[in-house]
Design an enzyme around this catalytic site. Structure first.
Site, short mmCIF file in Angstrom:
data_model
loop_
_atom_site.label_atom_id
_atom_site.label_comp_id
_atom_site.label_asym_id
_atom_site.label_seq_id
_atom_site.Cartn_x
_atom_site.Cartn_y
_atom_site.Cartn_z
N TYR A 156 0.86 -1.19 0.00
CA TYR A 156 0.00 0.00 0.00
C TYR A 156 0.89 1.24 0.00
CZ TYR A 156 -3.16 3.65 1.67
OH TYR A 156 -3.87 4.81 1.79
N GLU A 175 -3.57 7.59 -3.97
CA GLU A 175 -3.37 6.28 -3.35
C GLU A 175 -3.21 5.17 -4.39
OE1 GLU A 175 -5.95 4.74 0.13
OE2 GLU A 175 -6.79 3.72 -1.62
#
Length: 337
Positions: free
Chosen positions: A86, A164
């Site tokens: 992530y 993101e």
């Protein structure tokens, strides 16, 4: 303003963040080999809802998803990979500086993850080589320079709230790819990016939006009417999820974007729309709601009054939307549903 995955990935490519090969389509296409068909919606949890599918039959997979009301798809090559991570850049509220957030776990809700690293990277210095080294050491992977530089550049240059990658994948042949994108631009700064909005075919939404803790989305035109709608929801035992005043003269596209904004909040279970149309045309409002419903699959309760209200009500009823004359009955039904 939330961007669709394919829009976010188009920005990724501008700054050198590698993404899988793919095409955007509204119709079934022929594709050789295994692929991932990804429904393009602004809501989250697409995978859990069966709206992202790995398949060797892209044509029929798109046909199946179109039956569920999905209108646009990103079809990408299937990428075998060894690990998922992530990575994101967002604003740190305490320092008001960009913050790089990393996790060794990909495909997760980062707020629930235990293994997370946060690095403040001040605007006055930007990303330095030692930031990249620290990030690579934490994740245990090399070659993150372009990824981190690209995320940071997009965050700063486009006045983003969030940029993101989830997941960021290490492929079987050693490449690093962004398998997904989530980009949210700051609404109050959209006027500085008119060229981007024009390129994306999006419109700046001028409204007053405040997110709250409830589960009933609220949209009205005029601050007083919107506040009164929120009060009625509370009096009937419900909890408003937001305040959103679309203002006077809201057109079809503005209404669509507003419903998408409210509906994309994962806490929102249903949406109440209370419109008193003076300069706002009820038929335009209705068409915007119907456009948004192609992406937001949540119950909507509408009260329309004013200019072209009969046409607006007809449009909504023909599309199965709950439309009311009595605002108390509308809110009561919404709370009890």
């Amino acid at each position: 303003m939330k961007l669709y995955e394919y829009e976010g990935k188009s920005l990724f490519k501008r700054v050198g963040i590698p993404v899988p090969n793919g095409v955007v389509t509204s119709e079934p296409i022929r594709w050789q080999g295994k692929a991932v068909v990804k429904s393009q919606l602004l809501e989250g949890a697409r995978g859990k809802r069966g709206l992202v599918r790995v398949t060797e039959d892209v044509y029929n997979t798109i046909l199946e998803l179109k039956k569920l009301g999905v209108e646009k798809f990103l079809v990408e090559e299937f990428v075998p990979h060894e690990k998922e991570f992530y990575a994101s850049v967002l604003l740190d509220r305490e320092t008001a500086e960009p913050m790089l957030v990393l996790s060794r776990e990909g495909g997760i809700d980062v707020e629930q993850a235990k293994d997370v690293k946060k690095m403040i990277i001040p605007l006055e210095r930007g990303v330095r080589s030692y930031d990249i080294v620290e990030a690579e050491k934490y994740l245990g992977v090399k070659g993150l320079g372009q990824i981190i530089q690209g995320l940071y550049k997009l965050f700063v240059d486009y006045d983003a709230e969030l940029v993101e990658i989830n997941p960021l994948a290490l492929t079987n042949d050693g490449r690093i790819l962004a398998l997904d994108s989530k980009v949210i631009l700051e609404d109050n700064a959209l006027y500085r990016h008119e060229d981007l909005l024009k390129e994306l075919g999006r419109q700046e939404v001028r409204d007053s939006y405040v997110e709250l803790e409830g589960d009933i989305g609220i949209i009205g035109n005029g601050a007083g009417l919107t506040m009164a709608s929120m009060d009625l929801v509370k009096l009937n035992g419900g909890n408003p999820a937001n305040f959103l005043d679309v203002g006077g003269g809201a057109n079809r596209e503005h209404v669509k974007e507003s419903v998408l904004k409210v509906g994309s909040n994962p806490r929102v279970k249903k949406i109440v729309i209370n419109i008193y149309g003076g300069i706002t045309r009820c038929d335009e409002v209705a068409l915007g709601i119907i456009d948004a419903l192609k992406e937001v699959k949540k119950p909507i309760f509408v009260r329309l009054l004013g200019t072209n209200e009969e046409l607006g009500k007809k449009i909504l009823r023909e599309n199965g939307v709950n439309v009311y004359d009595d605002v108390l009955k509308m809110i009561g039904d919404a709370v009890r549903s």
